[in-house]
Design a protein around this motif. Structure first.
Motif, PDB file in Angstrom:
ATOM      1  N   MET A 100      -3.478  23.286  21.950  1.00 60.13           N
ATOM      2  CA  MET A 100      -2.651  23.097  23.753  1.00 60.13           C
ATOM      3  C   MET A 100      -1.810  22.173  23.794  1.00 60.13           C
ATOM      4  O   MET A 100      -1.349  22.105  24.726  1.00 60.13           O
ATOM      5  N   PRO A 101      -2.209  20.506  23.533  1.00 60.93           N
ATOM      6  CA  PRO A 101      -1.353  19.398  23.707  1.00 60.93           C
ATOM      7  C   PRO A 101       0.335  19.917  23.044  1.00 60.93           C
ATOM      8  O   PRO A 101       1.219  19.400  24.494  1.00 60.93           O
ATOM      9  N   GLU A 102       0.280  20.352  22.712  1.00 61.41           N
ATOM     10  CA  GLU A 102       1.471  20.244  21.819  1.00 61.41           C
ATOM     11  C   GLU A 102       2.474  22.100  22.960  1.00 61.41           C
ATOM     12  O   GLU A 102       3.661  21.274  23.844  1.00 61.41           O
ATOM     13  N   LEU A 103       1.874  22.933  23.755  1.00 60.00           N
ATOM     14  CA  LEU A 103       2.284  24.028  23.942  1.00 60.00           C
ATOM     15  C   LEU A 103       2.227  23.625  26.227  1.00 60.00           C
ATOM     16  O   LEU A 103       3.092  24.220  26.670  1.00 60.00           O
ATOM     17  N   ALA A 104       1.108  22.311  25.675  1.00 53.61           N
ATOM     18  CA  ALA A 104       1.088  21.967  27.245  1.00 53.61           C
ATOM     19  C   ALA A 104       2.175  21.102  27.935  1.00 53.61           C
ATOM     20  O   ALA A 104       3.311  20.444  28.887  1.00 53.61           O
ATOM     21  N   ARG A 105       3.168  20.722  26.904  1.00 59.35           N
ATOM     22  CA  ARG A 105       4.482  19.988  27.030  1.00 59.35           C
ATOM     23  C   ARG A 105       5.926  21.234  28.163  1.00 59.35           C
ATOM     24  O   ARG A 105       6.556  20.608  28.573  1.00 59.35           O
ATOM     25  N   ASP A 106       5.783  22.297  27.803  1.00 56.01           N
ATOM     26  CA  ASP A 106       6.510  23.283  28.306  1.00 56.01           C
ATOM     27  C   ASP A 106       5.869  24.249  28.868  1.00 56.01           C
ATOM     28  O   ASP A 106       6.661  25.332  30.419  1.00 56.01           O
ATOM     29  N   HIS A 107       4.708  24.498  29.465  1.00 53.39           N
ATOM     30  CA  HIS A 107       3.388  25.559  29.781  1.00 53.39           C
ATOM     31  C   HIS A 107       2.137  24.482  31.116  1.00 53.39           C
ATOM     32  O   HIS A 107       1.836  23.598  29.995  1.00 53.39           O
ATOM     33  N   THR A 108       2.217  25.532  31.739  1.00 54.16           N
ATOM     34  CA  THR A 108       0.246  25.013  32.432  1.00 54.16           C
ATOM     35  C   THR A 108      -0.194  26.239  31.092  1.00 54.16           C
ATOM     36  O   THR A 108      -0.352  27.595  32.013  1.00 54.16           O
ATOM     37  N   VAL A 109      -1.382  25.563  30.255  1.00 56.95           N
ATOM     38  CA  VAL A 109      -1.964  26.007  29.642  1.00 56.95           C
ATOM     39  C   VAL A 109      -3.208  25.825  29.869  1.00 56.95           C
ATOM     40  O   VAL A 109      -3.839  25.073  30.932  1.00 56.95           O
ATOM     41  N   ILE A 110      -3.473  27.308  29.895  1.00 54.25           N
ATOM     42  CA  ILE A 110      -4.811  28.158  30.580  1.00 54.25           C
ATOM     43  C   ILE A 110      -5.642  28.372  29.518  1.00 54.25           C
ATOM     44  O   ILE A 110      -5.333  29.632  28.897  1.00 54.25           O
ATOM     45  N   ALA A 111      -6.892  27.945  28.988  1.00 50.77           N
ATOM     46  CA  ALA A 111      -7.641  27.932  27.274  1.00 50.77           C
ATOM     47  C   ALA A 111      -8.754  28.399  28.881  1.00 50.77           C
ATOM     48  O   ALA A 111      -9.636  27.242  29.225  1.00 50.77           O
ATOM     49  N   ILE A 112      -9.695  30.101  28.704  1.00 48.73           N
ATOM     50  CA  ILE A 112     -11.052  30.917  28.737  1.00 48.73           C
ATOM     51  C   ILE A 112     -11.510  30.991  27.818  1.00 48.73           C
ATOM     52  O   ILE A 112     -11.148  31.389  27.242  1.00 48.73           O
TER      53      ILE A 112
END
Length: 344
Positions: A100-112
């Motif tokens: 999640m931290p890596e992908l949040a560099r370029d996205h709004t990460v939403i883990a549900i």
């Protein structure tokens, strides 16, 4: 504790006689655990909240949003286009925490947390994947997004497919990990692992056979499907499925598989046109995920995750995060070379 969990807890105050542990089922489970499991993972974080700032990484927050069937728990961080992550069984949103931290560099990460599991409310019904997809979409919309990219593992991949099929203009890219699709190959697994038919058995068969003391044994067997079991935070998941009501919610997702298969076959002509990344573990499904989804999608890109069994996001987090950053169009990969299929 939800009303359903309170009811289940009261019903467990007088457990069945422990001689049941000597039954053939428990004996088989114990043998399988001895064969397939190792020591529990060290990264256990039972202290994550359900609302407010997250503890596993800076910049993430926990929250809940109301949808049909009850509130859904999510963990959100980053900025940019929405990347929605849907976990498998028997896990929770936590399975994504390494990437999640890596992908949040370029996205709004939403883990549900899927409805009924983790810290989400337990619906009275509607565990078929099309209904669940509609509930997830409601959550995504209420969080302010009308378009999203989807990343699903196992059970979450089945739900992500329904989301993309039923709302194709709202899903720009789809990545599915470690499962064939119901109606297009999933059924072939029923004879390979008995947990499918066990979980699919009508209530209260699995509920009666599997009590609180059996959770570690049964789920321990499931985590034996990993190639690197020491990377899976199994203690977190043991705690997440300690509640009988949560276990029943998991069974209900499996009990809906026949209806899911019929629904998928009836709507197979509505082929997906968005890019679809189909990833299997080197020591698990491999290219079998792509073989299944080619039957319902036009642009399927097969990827085999090296050094991984079933739980790829935990077993080889670097590979998944690098491949996902490429596929979802978010930036340059890390030092690990990636298959061409990961590219946008």
């Amino acid at each position: 504790m939800s009303p359903q969990e309170k009811t289940a807890h009261r019903s467990n105050k007088h457990p069945r006689p422990r001689k049941a542990r000597l039954t053939a089922v428990s004996t088989v489970l114990a043998l399988l655990v001895a064969l397939f499991t190792t020591a529990a993972a060290a990264d256990v974080t039972a202290d994550e909240p359900t609302e407010g700032p997250a503890r596993f990484a800076p910049g993430f927050v926990h929250g809940k949003v109301a949808v049909d069937g009850g509130a859904v728990h999510y963990v959100r961080g980053g900025s940019g286009p929405a990347l929605v992550m849907l976990h498998g069984w028997p896990e929770t949103w936590w399975m994504w925490h390494k990437i999640m931290p890596e992908l949040a560099r370029d996205h709004t990460v939403i883990a549900i947390d899927l409805p009924g599991l983790g810290s989400s409310a337990i619906p009275a019904g509607g565990y078929d994947k099309a209904t669940t997809a509609r509930r997830i979409r409601q959550a995504v919309n209420k969080l302010g997004f009308t378009q999203a990219q989807l990343l699903g593992h196992d059970l979450g991949a089945l739900i992500a497919y329904s989301y993309a099929r039923d709302f194709p203009t709202e899903v720009t890219r789809l990545a599915v990990l470690e499962t064939p699709l119901a109606g297009f190959g999933l059924e072939e697994l029923y004879g390979i692992s008995w947990h499918f038919r066990f979980n699919m058995s009508p209530a209260p068969i699995p509920e009666t056979i599997m009590d609180d003391a059996d959770v570690r044994t049964y789920l321990g067997m499931m985590f034996g499907f990993s190639h690197r079991p020491e990377t899976v935070d199994r203690e977190v998941y043991y705690a997440a499925y300690a509640s009988p009501a949560r276990r029943t919610a998991g069974y209900e997702y499996y009990r809906a598989f026949p209806a899911d298969a019929a629904n998928n076959q009836a709507n197979a002509a509505r082929r997906l046109t968005m890019p679809l990344l189909a990833m299997g573990g080197q020591y698990s499904f491999g290219t079998g995920v792509a073989d299944s989804f080619r039957q319902v999608a036009e642009d399927v890109r097969p990827v085999v995750a090296p050094d991984s069994g079933h739980y790829i996001p935990e077993e080889n987090a670097r590979f998944v995060s690098d491949c996902a950053r490429l596929f979802f169009g978010t930036g340059n990969p890390g030092p690990q070379p990636q298959p061409a299929a990961c590219a946008p």
